[in-house]
Design a protein around this motif. Structure first.
Motif, PDB file in Angstrom:
ATOM      1  N   MET A 130      31.127  62.471  31.229  1.00 47.77           N
ATOM      2  CA  MET A 130      30.453  61.436  32.000  1.00 47.77           C
ATOM      3  C   MET A 130      31.094  60.068  31.763  1.00 47.77           C
ATOM      4  N   ILE A 131      31.295  59.724  30.499  1.00 50.22           N
ATOM      5  CA  ILE A 131      31.870  58.416  30.188  1.00 50.22           C
ATOM      6  C   ILE A 131      33.324  58.353  30.653  1.00 50.22           C
ATOM      7  N   ALA A 132      34.069  59.445  30.482  1.00 54.14           N
ATOM      8  CA  ALA A 132      35.464  59.462  30.925  1.00 54.14           C
ATOM      9  C   ALA A 132      35.547  59.299  32.442  1.00 54.14           C
ATOM     10  N   LEU A 133      34.648  59.932  33.171  1.00 43.22           N
ATOM     11  CA  LEU A 133      34.616  59.806  34.624  1.00 43.22           C
ATOM     12  C   LEU A 133      34.302  58.362  35.030  1.00 43.22           C
ATOM     13  N   MET A 134      33.317  57.774  34.375  1.00 46.81           N
ATOM     14  CA  MET A 134      32.960  56.379  34.679  1.00 46.81           C
ATOM     15  C   MET A 134      34.116  55.431  34.356  1.00 46.81           C
ATOM     16  N   LYS A 135      34.801  55.679  33.253  1.00 44.00           N
ATOM     17  CA  LYS A 135      35.961  54.840  32.910  1.00 44.00           C
ATOM     18  C   LYS A 135      37.043  54.965  33.978  1.00 44.00           C
ATOM     19  N   GLY A 136      37.284  56.194  34.434  1.00 46.97           N
ATOM     20  CA  GLY A 136      38.285  56.401  35.478  1.00 46.97           C
ATOM     21  C   GLY A 136      37.922  55.682  36.767  1.00 46.97           C
ATOM     22  N   ILE A 137      36.656  55.810  37.176  1.00 49.21           N
ATOM     23  CA  ILE A 137      36.190  55.121  38.381  1.00 49.21           C
ATOM     24  C   ILE A 137      36.308  53.614  38.204  1.00 49.21           C
ATOM     25  N   HIS A 138      35.922  53.121  37.028  1.00 47.20           N
ATOM     26  CA  HIS A 138      35.979  51.684  36.733  1.00 47.20           C
ATOM     27  C   HIS A 138      37.418  51.172  36.812  1.00 47.20           C
ATOM     28  N   ILE A 139      38.340  51.901  36.234  1.00 44.45           N
ATOM     29  CA  ILE A 139      39.741  51.465  36.210  1.00 44.45           C
ATOM     30  C   ILE A 139      40.346  51.480  37.610  1.00 44.45           C
ATOM     31  N   VAL A 140      40.086  52.528  38.373  1.00 40.95           N
ATOM     32  CA  VAL A 140      40.623  52.612  39.735  1.00 40.95           C
ATOM     33  C   VAL A 140      40.049  51.495  40.609  1.00 40.95           C
ATOM     34  N   ALA A 141      38.741  51.301  40.543  1.00 41.59           N
ATOM     35  CA  ALA A 141      38.108  50.256  41.358  1.00 41.59           C
ATOM     36  C   ALA A 141      38.579  48.871  40.924  1.00 41.59           C
ATOM     37  N   LEU A 142      38.708  48.658  39.630  1.00 42.33           N
ATOM     38  CA  LEU A 142      39.184  47.364  39.136  1.00 42.33           C
ATOM     39  C   LEU A 142      40.622  47.112  39.576  1.00 42.33           C
ATOM     40  N   SER A 143      41.429  48.146  39.580  1.00 46.12           N
ATOM     41  CA  SER A 143      42.818  48.002  40.047  1.00 46.12           C
ATOM     42  C   SER A 143      42.877  47.610  41.515  1.00 46.12           C
ATOM     43  N   LEU A 144      42.055  48.258  42.344  1.00 48.26           N
ATOM     44  CA  LEU A 144      42.006  47.898  43.766  1.00 48.26           C
ATOM     45  C   LEU A 144      41.505  46.472  43.955  1.00 48.26           C
ATOM     46  N   TRP A 145      40.485  46.103  43.204  1.00 48.84           N
ATOM     47  CA  TRP A 145      39.927  44.754  43.314  1.00 48.84           C
ATOM     48  C   TRP A 145      40.971  43.708  42.933  1.00 48.84           C
ATOM     49  N   CYS A 146      41.654  43.945  41.815  1.00 52.99           N
ATOM     50  CA  CYS A 146      42.681  42.998  41.366  1.00 52.99           C
ATOM     51  C   CYS A 146      43.830  42.911  42.363  1.00 52.99           C
ATOM     52  N   ALA A 147      44.225  44.053  42.922  1.00 50.45           N
ATOM     53  CA  ALA A 147      45.282  44.032  43.943  1.00 50.45           C
ATOM     54  C   ALA A 147      44.844  43.204  45.145  1.00 50.45           C
ATOM     55  N   GLY A 148      43.592  43.335  45.527  1.00 54.34           N
ATOM     56  CA  GLY A 148      43.072  42.549  46.639  1.00 54.34           C
ATOM     57  C   GLY A 148      43.054  41.061  46.342  1.00 54.34           C
ATOM     58  N   LEU A 149      42.746  40.691  45.098  1.00 48.98           N
ATOM     59  CA  LEU A 149      42.733  39.277  44.719  1.00 48.98           C
ATOM     60  C   LEU A 149      44.142  38.684  44.715  1.00 48.98           C
ATOM     61  N   VAL A 150      45.154  39.547  44.661  1.00 54.09           N
ATOM     62  CA  VAL A 150      46.540  39.076  44.735  1.00 54.09           C
ATOM     63  C   VAL A 150      47.025  39.072  46.186  1.00 54.09           C
ATOM     64  N   VAL A 151      46.684  40.099  46.940  1.00 53.40           N
ATOM     65  CA  VAL A 151      47.206  40.248  48.295  1.00 53.40           C
ATOM     66  C   VAL A 151      46.503  39.332  49.309  1.00 53.40           C
ATOM     67  N   LEU A 152      45.195  39.166  49.185  1.00 53.36           N
ATOM     68  CA  LEU A 152      44.469  38.351  50.165  1.00 53.36           C
ATOM     69  C   LEU A 152      44.996  36.920  50.285  1.00 53.36           C
ATOM     70  N   PRO A 153      45.256  36.210  49.187  1.00 55.27           N
ATOM     71  CA  PRO A 153      45.805  34.863  49.356  1.00 55.27           C
ATOM     72  C   PRO A 153      47.169  34.859  50.037  1.00 55.27           C
ATOM     73  N   VAL A 154      47.964  35.883  49.746  1.00 53.26           N
ATOM     74  CA  VAL A 154      49.287  35.971  50.375  1.00 53.26           C
ATOM     75  C   VAL A 154      49.131  36.183  51.875  1.00 53.26           C
ATOM     76  N   ILE A 155      48.231  37.071  52.267  1.00 54.69           N
ATOM     77  CA  ILE A 155      47.995  37.307  53.697  1.00 54.69           C
ATOM     78  C   ILE A 155      47.502  36.028  54.360  1.00 54.69           C
ATOM     79  N   LEU A 156      46.541  35.370  53.721  1.00 54.47           N
ATOM     80  CA  LEU A 156      45.965  34.163  54.319  1.00 54.47           C
ATOM     81  C   LEU A 156      46.988  33.044  54.437  1.00 54.47           C
ATOM     82  N   GLN A 157      47.792  32.866  53.412  1.00 52.17           N
ATOM     83  CA  GLN A 157      48.711  31.732  53.367  1.00 52.17           C
ATOM     84  C   GLN A 157      49.982  31.989  54.184  1.00 52.17           C
ATOM     85  N   ILE A 158      50.592  33.137  53.966  1.00 47.44           N
ATOM     86  CA  ILE A 158      51.904  33.380  54.564  1.00 47.44           C
ATOM     87  C   ILE A 158      51.786  34.020  55.946  1.00 47.44           C
ATOM     88  N   TYR A 159      51.052  35.119  56.042  1.00 46.39           N
ATOM     89  CA  TYR A 159      50.928  35.798  57.328  1.00 46.39           C
ATOM     90  C   TYR A 159      50.178  34.926  58.328  1.00 46.39           C
TER      91      TYR A 159
END
Length: 168
Positions: free
Chosen positions: A1-30
């Motif tokens: 259970m804890i390993a599954l939650m950690k995996g979900i947390h890490i994957v979701a956090l990775s997507l969130w962080c990628a979005g926090l990097v990509v969104l400003p680039v899209i807004l500013q440059i594109y």
């Protein structure tokens, strides 16, 4: 259970962080490209930003925070490093909300609006991400910092609301 939650947390956090990097680039440059000045180009830009923010980045943030909350309660964590991490995550939430505001403004004010400093959120986002990574991996002893706080902030004051005033 804890390993599954950690995996979900890490994957979701990775997507969130990628979005926090990509969104400003899209807004500013594109958002400044010549194609965006036409109606079709603007519609494409608006849909891209809207879909990225509402269908990928925001759900990832919600899942990351929810899975992290489950992990905190499942493991019974109350360490000072975790409280520092939660403060940094709160800063990431504020950056996320600001990017959402900029995304909305860019969709509503076509042509008359140039994105003010969307890329300015990148250093803040990257600093928060590095801080979260450091706090989680190093789990530093923050006791000396806590000891440096004034006594009134470290010790319970014994001032609780009387139970007769608390609605049940």
């Amino acid at each position: 259970m804890i390993a599954l939650m950690k995996g979900i947390h890490i994957v979701a956090l990775s997507l969130w962080c990628a979005g926090l990097v990509v969104l400003p680039v899209i807004l500013q440059i594109y958002g400044r490209r010549e194609e965006v000045r036409t109606q079709a180009g603007f519609s494409e830009f608006r849909l891209l930003v809207h879909a990225a923010y509402t269908r990928i980045v925001t759900p990832a943030a919600i899942v990351a925070i929810a899975a992290g909350t489950v992990l905190i309660f499942a493991r019974g964590l109350t360490a000072p490093w975790l409280m520092a991490k939660l403060a940094v995550v709160a800063a990431m939430v504020l950056i996320h909300a600001w990017l959402g505001h900029l995304a909305t403004r860019s969709a509503e004010e076509r042509g008359s609006y140039s994105m003010p400093l969307a890329l300015a959120s990148l250093p803040a986002s990257l600093t928060c991400m590095a801080a979260v990574l450091y706090l989680v991996l190093a789990k530093p002893d923050l006791q000396p910092l806590i000891e440096a706080l004034p006594r009134d902030l470290r010790v319970p004051q014994g001032r609780s609301i009387p139970s007769t005033l608390v609605p049940i």
